[in-house]
Design a protein around this motif. Structure first.
Motif, PDB file in Angstrom:
ATOM      1  N   PHE A 409       0.860  -1.178   0.000  1.00  0.00           N
ATOM      2  CA  PHE A 409       0.000   0.000   0.000  1.00  0.00           C
ATOM      3  C   PHE A 409       0.896   1.228   0.000  1.00  0.00           C
ATOM      4  CE2 PHE A 409      -2.553   3.317   1.858  1.00  0.00           C
ATOM      5  CZ  PHE A 409      -3.851   3.023   1.476  1.00  0.00           C
ATOM      6  N   ALA A 410       0.561   2.197  -0.824  1.00  0.00           N
ATOM      7  CA  ALA A 410       1.372   3.418  -0.817  1.00  0.00           C
ATOM      8  C   ALA A 410       0.487   4.646  -0.929  1.00  0.00           C
ATOM      9  CB  ALA A 410       2.357   3.397  -1.978  1.00  0.00           C
ATOM     10  N   ALA A 411       0.847   5.669  -0.205  1.00  0.00           N
ATOM     11  CA  ALA A 411       0.201   6.969  -0.389  1.00  0.00           C
ATOM     12  C   ALA A 411       1.088   7.741  -1.348  1.00  0.00           C
ATOM     13  CB  ALA A 411       0.096   7.692   0.942  1.00  0.00           C
ATOM     14  N   VAL A 412       0.519   8.256  -2.413  1.00  0.00           N
ATOM     15  CA  VAL A 412       1.333   8.961  -3.411  1.00  0.00           C
ATOM     16  C   VAL A 412       0.780  10.355  -3.671  1.00  0.00           C
ATOM     17  CG1 VAL A 412       1.946   6.781  -4.538  1.00  0.00           C
ATOM     18  CG2 VAL A 412       0.039   8.160  -5.423  1.00  0.00           C
ATOM     19  N   PHE A 428      -2.163  -1.414  -3.695  1.00  0.00           N
ATOM     20  CA  PHE A 428      -3.155  -0.343  -3.627  1.00  0.00           C
ATOM     21  C   PHE A 428      -2.431   0.992  -3.468  1.00  0.00           C
ATOM     22  CE2 PHE A 428      -7.174  -2.571  -1.732  1.00  0.00           C
ATOM     23  CZ  PHE A 428      -7.087  -3.554  -2.698  1.00  0.00           C
ATOM     24  N   VAL A 429      -3.005   2.009  -4.088  1.00  0.00           N
ATOM     25  CA  VAL A 429      -2.448   3.341  -3.979  1.00  0.00           C
ATOM     26  C   VAL A 429      -3.517   4.284  -3.437  1.00  0.00           C
ATOM     27  CG1 VAL A 429      -1.781   5.339  -5.373  1.00  0.00           C
ATOM     28  CG2 VAL A 429      -0.655   3.133  -5.722  1.00  0.00           C
ATOM     29  N   GLU A 430      -3.134   5.123  -2.488  1.00  0.00           N
ATOM     30  CA  GLU A 430      -4.065   6.141  -1.994  1.00  0.00           C
ATOM     31  C   GLU A 430      -3.530   7.495  -2.422  1.00  0.00           C
ATOM     32  OE1 GLU A 430      -6.098   5.637   2.025  1.00  0.00           O
ATOM     33  OE2 GLU A 430      -4.953   7.471   2.344  1.00  0.00           O
ATOM     34  N   SER A 431      -4.452   8.336  -2.852  1.00  0.00           N
ATOM     35  CA  SER A 431      -3.995   9.639  -3.330  1.00  0.00           C
ATOM     36  C   SER A 431      -5.133  10.648  -3.275  1.00  0.00           C
ATOM     37  CB  SER A 431      -3.476   9.506  -4.767  1.00  0.00           C
ATOM     38  OG  SER A 431      -2.947  10.745  -5.192  1.00  0.00           O
ATOM     39  N   THR A 460      -4.263   8.501   4.818  1.00  0.00           N
ATOM     40  CA  THR A 460      -3.583   9.796   4.707  1.00  0.00           C
ATOM     41  C   THR A 460      -4.597  10.871   4.356  1.00  0.00           C
ATOM     42  OG1 THR A 460      -3.257   9.382   2.358  1.00  0.00           O
ATOM     43  CG2 THR A 460      -1.451   8.756   3.847  1.00  0.00           C
ATOM     44  N   LYS A 461      -4.111  12.092   4.303  1.00  0.00           N
ATOM     45  CA  LYS A 461      -4.982  13.178   3.830  1.00  0.00           C
ATOM     46  C   LYS A 461      -4.155  13.941   2.813  1.00  0.00           C
ATOM     47  CE  LYS A 461      -8.344  16.274   3.832  1.00  0.00           C
ATOM     48  NZ  LYS A 461      -8.948  16.139   2.510  1.00  0.00           N
ATOM     49  N   LYS A 462      -4.417  13.682   1.539  1.00  0.00           N
ATOM     50  CA  LYS A 462      -3.640  14.314   0.480  1.00  0.00           C
ATOM     51  C   LYS A 462      -4.316  15.607   0.029  1.00  0.00           C
ATOM     52  CE  LYS A 462      -0.317  11.299   0.126  1.00  0.00           C
ATOM     53  NZ  LYS A 462       1.075  11.694   0.368  1.00  0.00           N
ATOM     54  N   LYS A 473     -10.363  16.839  -3.766  1.00  0.00           N
ATOM     55  CA  LYS A 473     -11.714  16.841  -3.213  1.00  0.00           C
ATOM     56  C   LYS A 473     -11.942  15.587  -2.358  1.00  0.00           C
ATOM     57  CE  LYS A 473     -16.204  17.761  -5.246  1.00  0.00           C
ATOM     58  NZ  LYS A 473     -16.909  17.891  -6.542  1.00  0.00           N
ATOM     59  N   HIS A 474     -11.369  14.499  -2.812  1.00  0.00           N
ATOM     60  CA  HIS A 474     -11.518  13.235  -2.089  1.00  0.00           C
ATOM     61  C   HIS A 474     -10.192  12.494  -2.061  1.00  0.00           C
ATOM     62  CE1 HIS A 474     -15.869  13.539  -2.363  1.00  0.00           C
ATOM     63  NE2 HIS A 474     -15.785  13.681  -3.658  1.00  0.00           N
TER      64      HIS A 474
END
Lengths: 482, 482
Positions: A409-412, A428-431, A460-462, A473-474
């Motif tokens: 899992f990575a936040a990008v 999975f990627v969170e962005s 996270t909160k990108k 926005k999301h």
């Protein structure tokens, strides 16, 4: 565990070819077979029993939340699909049509249901007259058909088994509450019963159910890093009520459209179960869903066989009486080593061995399918020890799957960052996402990943969109998906 | 019970018009509704729950006799029906056909399964190689479709739900044993669980399942004297094995065809349940299958309401904890009298009333739906008393149904005798039969009755055929049938 004995070597390793590993495992463990009908599989007893266990547990949870089961027709008249525009656009390309019956051409073609919003909407319009008739909380266990171009056993088949809940409510608040309650039911079920950690969130507009106002999902990570949508719950607003005329007299004696929901999980959960927990030795089943929780194998020389098997049978009776799903394999013409491999391949969580020396010592050996841990436990404490080890195995499998997800899992912040992660890890990627369909599309085109959902609890909160760099926005989770 | 209050008068009496009584009852009790698709019904929650209870009980009995569940495709390729000649002749006239899917015409038409011998035979041929693979003991719970011209809710619908057991064996003896074992399972289930006495026997050749060597059935008498075939079990010999090439190496290492069986019961059992036990007040459900076994109704003046309802809730918790299926109706805006009628109409076996005076006396009133018997029992003996009265009700319903069958049963020597009995009573007739299809046909033409079966335990032993007067080969039960 030696891998060069018997047929275990026949399973392709996950690292070599994950897709082949999957097919090898489900065929070898006799969970399914291909049928002569395109895209349809046969659920063999060992595969179907997984579905029976899923069904029993979920059904109880549905009943505990006030729902009742019903059954609606398999056939849906063609005209029904014309009533809700987005619904017809979403499902029309996948429908099989009955055009003839009993030697005659039908006046109106009948679709095989791909989902039952239309038929159930039609019936609810007859049953609902007053706010006193609401809420209607009904679930259906059924087969549905979607004529898929590319199929994969359990995960995407033309005919599959599922449950579809359909509810009608007085107002938006009540319907939205139901939508989220059922998402919670699915989440708890996936995590506690299947030991599958899931990400709970809302779908982006492009991934919504055809005809829904809002769609929510739970998303699980497979061992190849791809996602499986493990359950969905939809708030329909009054769209289907308007299309099918589900009206009621409210508390002020005024006619209102009902607010409806639907929610479902399917036999694709079996596929997820295998891809989340399985390994190069085969299936690995969490104890709560495993048809057999403990396999008992007597060992030792032939002259001691009768005594050992006799004691195994006694212990079997004890475990069975305690509600543990246990089986004995006392075949004399198959070696213990062969059996060890066999039941590991079939994913049985615990193996119990009993030999002549164990008999002398009043103990048995318990071996975990997952961790390989061996425990020597006293026979007179067997039931408690087995229960404990099953519980620990269930928890360990959940934690292991969660750890795997975390490792993949990575936040990008940018699409480039995402691309390099996806090439290396495939997870999975969170962005951040600006909310535009164009940016979402670009992610898909450049990475093959789709937005899975907008998680309720992002890691996270990108601040910015990974594609255009505009304000986010999301926060969205992206992944390649089955 | 007064019949002129509330809606009870809306149910047509059985003596006035039995068919209308039936439809009135199932609609009013909300067991079903008609669907927009010809011949297909909707199973509403109160109807479907009967099926769930039937399913749970039968499933356990199947598992106890060594069977496992599986699931096979809904669609059957047209070519499969050509492989067993009698089978295609029997089912072809009733098949619906899928000819198009996903916008394209199919190369081969697909039938919606009317039964699954062909598909399952095809798969068994792949799975069975050696005598070690036998027996195969599989059951399927599924929807099936037969495009019927004349339909009747539950008893004959185009789509219905059923289970179909399909087994394969090494030899005739083993397959025949299975066929009769399952007939016994059905018999015991019908009599003990549904309180429906049945006649167990073999079908005459003209009434055999399409493709079977021998067909056995259990036959039940409805309250209008007509028969319902409540379950069937078939020995197929090697017919389907030959058609689908189910071959195995036997213990002498020689290739043999397997001997197969199939057996099934369907949602028509719900129709039988209603027609055997119902009366002019509505449904009457045997306790074992009843979704609600006890309905609790608080009574008395408004000022006492809170106290009474509080005590009812306590007793409810006690009964529920004892595993009794119990519900409370504590609505304040509906009179107790209305409720009494309502739950009698819905067939709830026991009513529990509690009022202020009962509270003072530490008792409750139990009223049987079937006999009308009232018992005043001590609250501190409630669970035992309720269990006892439920058991007695179950037994009484079976005995009552058996008595009814006896009262509407005649042993006859001639067709004339049969005709005069059928005009007067419309029940079951037992007689001798020479074994010729012509005589059987003549009975049907002159009386409308068909041979139900050749009972294993005939009430009489008749020496001559009722039609031709030749020596009797079999004692046969004849009746008009649903």
């Amino acid at each position: 565990m030696s891998k060069d004995k018997g047929f275990v070597t026949e399973i392709t390793s996950q690292s070599e070819d994950f897709s082949r590993w999957y097919i090898d495992v489900i065929k070898k463990a006799e969970l399914m077979d291909y049928s002569p009908v395109r895209g349809c599989i046969v659920f063999r007893p060992d595969g179907f029993e997984l579905w029976e266990n899923i069904q029993r547990e979920l059904d109880q949870r549905f009943k505990d939340t006030g729902h009742r089961n019903a059954y609606f027709p398999l056939f849906i008249p063609e005209s029904f699909f014309q009533k809700e525009k987005e619904h017809v656009e979403g499902f029309n390309p996948e429908l099989p049509w009955v055009t003839e019956a009993a030697g005659e051409k039908l006046e109106e073609r009948l679709a095989i249901r791909p989902t039952s919003e239309t038929m159930i909407g039609h019936m609810y319009a007859k049953w609902i007259q007053s706010y006193r008739d609401l809420p209607v909380l009904i679930n259906q266990w059924a087969n549905v058909v979607r004529w898929e171009k590319r199929t994969l056993p359990f995960l995407r088949t033309s005919e599959f088994l599922w449950q579809e809940g359909h509810t009608a409510h007085e107002d938006e608040a009540d319907a939205r509450k139901e939508t989220l309650t059922m998402l919670d039911v699915y989440t708890d079920f996936a995590e506690k019963f299947l030991a599958i950690p899931v990400i709970k969130g809302e779908k982006t507009p492009s991934e919504r159910f055809a005809g829904a106002v809002d769609t929510y999902s739970i998303e699980a990570m497979m061992k190849d890093g791809r996602a499986v949508q493990a359950g969905t719950s939809h708030y329909m607003g009054t769209k289907f009520a308007e299309a099918f005329d589900i009206k009621f007299l409210d508390r002020q004696n005024e006619l209102q459209f009902a607010h409806t929901t639907s929610w479902g999980v399917s036999t694709r959960l079996i596929g997820a179960l295998i891809m989340v927990h399985g390994d190069d030795r085969g299936l690995a089943l969490p104890p709560k869903v495993a048809p057999t929780q403990v396999i008992m194998i007597p060992i030792g020389p032939a002259k001691m066989r009768e005594a050992v098997v006799g004691r195994v049978d006694e212990l079997f009776a004890e475990l069975k009486a305690a509600g543990i799903r246990v089986r004995v394999d006392d075949r004399a013409d198959v070696s213990p080593g062969w059996k060890f491999n066999e039941y590991e391949m079939r994913g049985v969580p615990l193996r119990l061995e009993l030999g002549p020396r164990d008999m002398d010592n009043g103990v048995v050996v318990l071996v975990s399918r997952i961790t390989g841990e061996k425990r020597i436990v006293k026979q007179d404490e067997l039931t408690g020890e087995v229960s404990k080890m099953l519980e620990e195995t269930q928890d360990a499998m959940y934690e292991r799957a969660k750890q795997f997800r975390q490792d993949n899992f990575a936040a990008v912040d940018t699409l480039d960052e995402m691309k390099s992660f996806m090439e290396e890890k495939r997870g999975f990627v969170e962005s951040g996402w600006c909310g535009s369909a164009a940016c979402e599309k670009q992610v898909k085109e450049e990475t093959g990943a789709t937005s899975r959902n907008i998680p309720f609890e992002p890691a996270t909160k990108k601040e910015v969109c990974l594609v255009c760099g505009d304000a986010s926005k999301h926060t969205v989770v992206f992944a390649r998906a089955y």
